[in-house]
Design a protein around this motif. Structure first.
Motif, short mmCIF file in Angstrom:
data_model
loop_
_atom_site.label_atom_id
_atom_site.label_comp_id
_atom_site.label_asym_id
_atom_site.label_seq_id
_atom_site.Cartn_x
_atom_site.Cartn_y
_atom_site.Cartn_z
N CYS A 1 0.85 -1.19 0.00
CA CYS A 1 0.00 0.00 0.00
C CYS A 1 0.89 1.24 0.00
O CYS A 1 1.83 1.35 0.79
CB CYS A 1 -0.91 -0.02 1.22
SG CYS A 1 -1.82 1.51 1.47
N LYS B 1 -6.87 -5.56 -1.52
CA LYS B 1 -7.20 -4.72 -0.37
C LYS B 1 -5.98 -4.57 0.51
O LYS B 1 -5.18 -5.50 0.66
CB LYS B 1 -8.35 -5.33 0.43
CG LYS B 1 -9.04 -4.34 1.37
CD LYS B 1 -10.23 -4.99 2.02
CE LYS B 1 -11.09 -3.97 2.77
NZ LYS B 1 -11.82 -3.06 1.89
N CYS B 2 -5.80 -3.40 1.10
CA CYS B 2 -4.71 -3.16 2.04
C CYS B 2 -4.92 -4.04 3.27
O CYS B 2 -6.01 -4.06 3.85
CB CYS B 2 -4.67 -1.69 2.43
SG CYS B 2 -3.59 -1.32 3.83
N ARG C 1 -6.04 -2.20 6.32
CA ARG C 1 -7.45 -1.86 6.23
C ARG C 1 -8.32 -3.07 6.57
O ARG C 1 -9.32 -2.97 7.29
CB ARG C 1 -7.77 -1.37 4.81
CG ARG C 1 -9.24 -1.17 4.51
CD ARG C 1 -9.71 0.18 4.94
NE ARG C 1 -11.14 0.36 4.69
CZ ARG C 1 -11.77 1.50 4.87
NH1 ARG C 1 -11.12 2.57 5.30
NH2 ARG C 1 -13.07 1.60 4.63
N CYS D 1 -6.40 3.02 7.42
CA CYS D 1 -5.88 3.22 6.07
C CYS D 1 -7.01 3.45 5.07
O CYS D 1 -8.19 3.34 5.40
CB CYS D 1 -4.98 2.07 5.62
SG CYS D 1 -3.93 2.51 4.19
N ASN E 1 -9.40 3.05 1.57
CA ASN E 1 -10.09 1.96 0.88
C ASN E 1 -9.78 2.08 -0.61
O ASN E 1 -10.29 2.95 -1.30
CB ASN E 1 -11.60 2.05 1.12
CG ASN E 1 -12.31 0.77 0.73
OD1 ASN E 1 -11.69 -0.26 0.54
ND2 ASN E 1 -13.62 0.85 0.60
N GLU F 1 -4.37 4.68 -3.91
CA GLU F 1 -5.80 4.60 -3.62
C GLU F 1 -6.63 4.58 -4.90
O GLU F 1 -7.66 3.91 -4.97
CB GLU F 1 -6.21 5.80 -2.75
CG GLU F 1 -7.66 5.76 -2.30
CD GLU F 1 -8.02 6.92 -1.38
OE1 GLU F 1 -9.16 6.95 -0.88
OE2 GLU F 1 -7.16 7.82 -1.20
#
Length: 505
Positions: free
Chosen positions: A315, A343-344, A347, A353, A355, A489
């Motif tokens: 990320c 996905k992170c 997160r 963090c 989305n 992102e």
């Protein structure tokens, strides 16, 4: 020294001195300076000119860990390249505390005509010839020592636990006072809240982590440890930990050696030592058992989807790894459509963090495959030169770093001689700089190695050839060709290849 004796210089007869300490608490007789002094005295007595460049150190490295000792691995590398003629050790205990490792090191060195000297045991391969009994006997004693010590320590620790003392890391929710666990009120409130939410309110672990992080940011909840945050795995470990109902489990885990490295494994339950009511509990045993009953804790289990990019994509906002999650949607006809997306991991675990914009795993894989093929075609004609040029750039950067560190060493000595810092600060900083310089020298050595370069070229070429077979698992191919990918992102990715500068996709 008499004038008729011939003095062997380092240049004429390249030798290395190997030193090692397990921790910074090693006794004085095994300190690095003591080992160096003993080896230096032996060398000078045998007509070798002393050279500081001959010293290689492994600091804070256990003798039972073979592959993690970078200085020893460098010695073996130099031996295979015929760059050295002799290695001097203070004792076999410094060489290895594992019989197999000690014999393997000796075989590699002797197999490449490197003389081996261990001073305390009086072993010198030049005079011992094929008689290995002395070396093997002392190696066996060195290997037995940590095992005997481990048994003695385990017995002493077990006795302490039975008396009610606590050993090991202090768990969240407690303080340790005079070797006893006492409840830490502010953290204990959080533990009770976690069990209450999970058992009474039927709230899931991830939701609990999110709620705690929100309260932590408001200053209402202390973090699980300094500088960290609440996450799903933390909540899971708390709920399963019998410490919080007053019990203590000893000998649950042990360490074994696998491929030269230590690995922690869980022992069979028959070997566990469970001491009930060892210390004050934060929750009752009834609450603990209810939280860990099958109908509650096994409410939903998900199997992590296979991810060929695991460990490669990070990320851009928090530096955590990007993971693959699986989801589904029910259609009108009753069937389900499944898809996987990035996905992170931070997160996913804690709700913190950003989305990231949804990106399916299949689309990501296809884009990266196409980029790899395009870039590999561009450099196929001068691949070897391109990789070699890349290595040369890394070498120049490391040599510049080495020069800067050497300059810092000289300035440090000037500061010490001027009385600006005391002896302790000087020694600590010098040790730190020595370690950095040694690591830099090791990296430069490996980049200069023709065998290492040849291996990298062949390994990367082989990986590039496998790109056409897209049906197979390409994890190791991606691992070889991709240095790192950074995901933003908005879904953009900066992708760094092992054979080319970063590009954006």
């Amino acid at each position: 020294m008499s004038e008729d004796k011939q003095l062997h210089t380092y240049k004429d007869y390249p030798y290395l001195i190997y030193t090692r300490v397990s921790t910074d608490k090693d006794e004085q007789k095994d300190s690095l300076s003591n080992q160096i002094d003993i080896c230096r005295y032996w060398l000078e007595q045998h007509d070798y000119e002393w050279d500081e460049r001959s010293i290689l150190k492994d600091e804070g490295k256990s003798g039972t860990l073979f592959l993690e000792r970078t200085a020893l691995q460098l010695i073996l590398k130099k031996a295979r390249n015929r760059d050295i003629k002799m290695v001097v050790f203070k004792s076999i205990h410094r060489l290895a505390r594992d019989l197999k490792d000690a014999l393997e090191v000796k075989e590699v060195l002797l197999g490449h005509n490197v003389r081996v000297v261990t001073i305390e045991e009086g072993y010198d391969s030049e005079y011992e010839g094929k008689n290995d009994m002395k070396f093997e006997m002392f190696s066996m004693f060195a290997a037995q020592y940590p095992k005997t010590l481990s048994v003695s320590i385990s017995a002493a620790m077990s006795a302490k636990v039975r008396r009610g003392d606590h050993i090991g890391k202090v768990p969240y929710g407690y303080d340790r006072v005079e070797n006893k666990l006492v409840i830490k009120k502010d953290e204990a409130k959080v533990i009770k809240k976690i069990f209450s939410w999970y058992v009474n309110d039927n709230i899931g672990m991830k939701t609990i982590a999110v709620k705690l992080n929100e309260q932590m940011e408001q200053g209402l909840v202390p973090p699980p440890k300094h500088g960290s945050y609440w996450q799903l795995t933390t909540i899971n470990s708390i709920i399963k930990n019998r410490t919080f109902c007053g019990d203590f489990i000893y000998n649950r885990f042990s360490k074994i050696k696998v491929d030269g490295r230590k690995k922690r494994i869980e022992n069979p339950k028959s070997k566990w030592v469970i001491i009930e009511e060892h210390h004050p509990g934060i929750v009752s045993k009834e609450v603990y058992q209810k939280a860990n009953s099958k109908d509650v804790i096994n409410r939903k289990r998900k199997i992590t989807p296979w991810n060929e990019f695991r460990g490669l994509l990070q990320c851009a906002h928090c530096g955590s790894n990007m993971v693959i999650l699986e989801s589904w949607k029910k259609k009108k006809d009753g069937s389900k459509s499944h898809w996987k997306y990035l996905k992170c991991s931070k997160r996913r675990r804690s709700g913190l963090c950003v989305n990231h914009k949804p990106m399916t795993y299949e689309d990501l894989r296809e884009v990266i495959l196409q980029e790899l093929k395009i870039e590999s075609d561009k450099i196929s004609l001068n691949f070897n030169e391109a990789l070699l040029h890349s290595n040369q750039g890394k070498i120049k950067q490391l040599e510049k770093q080495q020069s800067e560190l050497t300059g810092k060493q000289k300035r440090l000595l000037d500061i010490y001689l001027d009385g600006i810092i005391d002896k302790q600060k000087f020694d600590d900083k010098k040790r730190e700089l020595d370690m950095k310089i040694q690591r830099t020298e090791e990296q430069i050595f490996l980049l200069h190695s023709k065998d290492e370069h040849k291996y990298n070229v062949e390994h990367i070429k082989d990986a590039l050839e496998q790109l056409n077979d897209t049906e197979q698992d390409l994890y190791h191919v991606f691992r070889t060709l991709i240095d790192k990918g950074v995901v933003y992102e908005d879904g953009c990715i900066d992708l760094g290849f092992s054979f080319k500068k970063n590009i954006k996709i």
